[in-house]
Design an enzyme around this catalytic site. Sequence first.
Site, PDB file in Angstrom:
ATOM      1  N   CYS A 153      15.553 -19.899  20.120  1.00  0.00           N
ATOM      2  CA  CYS A 153      16.558 -19.029  20.725  1.00  0.00           C
ATOM      3  C   CYS A 153      17.609 -19.791  21.527  1.00  0.00           C
ATOM      4  O   CYS A 153      18.676 -19.256  21.821  1.00  0.00           O
ATOM      5  CB  CYS A 153      15.880 -17.998  21.621  1.00  0.00           C
ATOM      6  SG  CYS A 153      14.624 -17.009  20.780  1.00  0.00           S
ATOM      7  N   HIS A 190      21.474 -15.381  26.048  1.00  0.00           N
ATOM      8  CA  HIS A 190      20.648 -14.992  24.911  1.00  0.00           C
ATOM      9  C   HIS A 190      20.177 -13.560  25.102  1.00  0.00           C
ATOM     10  O   HIS A 190      19.698 -13.183  26.179  1.00  0.00           O
ATOM     11  CB  HIS A 190      19.448 -15.936  24.791  1.00  0.00           C
ATOM     12  CG  HIS A 190      18.399 -15.471  23.845  1.00  0.00           C
ATOM     13  ND1 HIS A 190      18.680 -15.061  22.564  1.00  0.00           N
ATOM     14  CD2 HIS A 190      17.055 -15.345  23.996  1.00  0.00           C
ATOM     15  CE1 HIS A 190      17.554 -14.699  21.965  1.00  0.00           C
ATOM     16  NE2 HIS A 190      16.559 -14.865  22.820  1.00  0.00           N
ATOM     17  N   ASN A 244      17.174  -8.789  19.445  1.00  0.00           N
ATOM     18  CA  ASN A 244      17.060 -10.231  19.661  1.00  0.00           C
ATOM     19  C   ASN A 244      17.211 -10.939  18.316  1.00  0.00           C
ATOM     20  O   ASN A 244      16.420 -10.727  17.404  1.00  0.00           O
ATOM     21  CB  ASN A 244      15.681 -10.526  20.284  1.00  0.00           C
ATOM     22  CG  ASN A 244      15.452 -12.002  20.558  1.00  0.00           C
ATOM     23  OD1 ASN A 244      16.114 -12.873  20.006  1.00  0.00           O
ATOM     24  ND2 ASN A 244      14.484 -12.285  21.407  1.00  0.00           N
TER      25      ASN A 244
END
Length: 320
Positions: free
Chosen positions: A111, A247, A277
Amino acid sequence: MRAKIAGTGSCLPLLRVTNDDLSNIMDTSDAWIRSRTGIGSRHLATEETTASMSIEAAKQALDEAGMQAEELDLIIAATLSPDHVLPPLSCEVQSGLGAVHAAAYDLGAACSGFVFALNTAQAYIQSGMYRKILIIGAETLSKLMDWTDRSTCVLFGDGAGAAVVTAEDTGVFAGVLGSDGAKGEALSCGGRHLQNPFASRAPEHPYVQMNGQEVYKFAVRTVPKCISQALEQVGWQPGDVSLFLLHQANQRIIEAVAKRLKQPMERFPVCLEECGNISAASVPILLDRVNQEGRLKRGDRIVLAGFGAGLTWGAAAFTW
């Protein structure tokens, strides 16, 4: 010499899956998902691939930058879900774009991948080795999900984002990167198991597994710290920053980071509600959205931050 983002682009699969859609196939609800994550929907690939989404996002970024693919010196693709083990995603993008003069490689930092790629591009530019770099964050996470695990599969989506990075004499750039492999089991996914004529090993769990509480505690502690470290390098205070692009993992994490930095949520744009996500793709997709909405102006002070599996984290503070 510092890295300047000259163009952005993004691509999401056509299929949009809402929380209500998921409630029809598993024991969950829109209220359950929203209250814990802030997610309302996500886009899932059906015909799209990691490469096809990356190429589309890259074309948009090149178009905004007013650049031809043949001008690129380097392509860095951040992903944990490429279409193939070989060839690398970056080489598929190079072929799809016709970027015949560019070197290409993939970067694996989960990520945090796009932020790692941006910092890597800054290092190349500062060294004088390359001047025109395409960086990509792209994922097809839906193929790594256990769709019977409602605590995890509802969180993730598919998509790609890209940015063209060029060398500029003016402005500032500061970056911070970090890793803690000792805590890597908090967010994991098994790979191909050992199987040869001389040895065999039981396969690992092939889907994403996450200890949500551990990841949350890690993020709310580490992200404000690494952002502060990046700001310190350029002599900025949190209040000097126009936008913080984090993020998109969880609404609660973003709110906790804003609180610790003592900044209003208005400076923390989100696309989590629509996209979920998307690991390495979440930061560049969010960056492209605020760019296309006209929220970025020349000279604005911007912070990007990523965090996730590894465990890894990173931040970049720069002028737009």
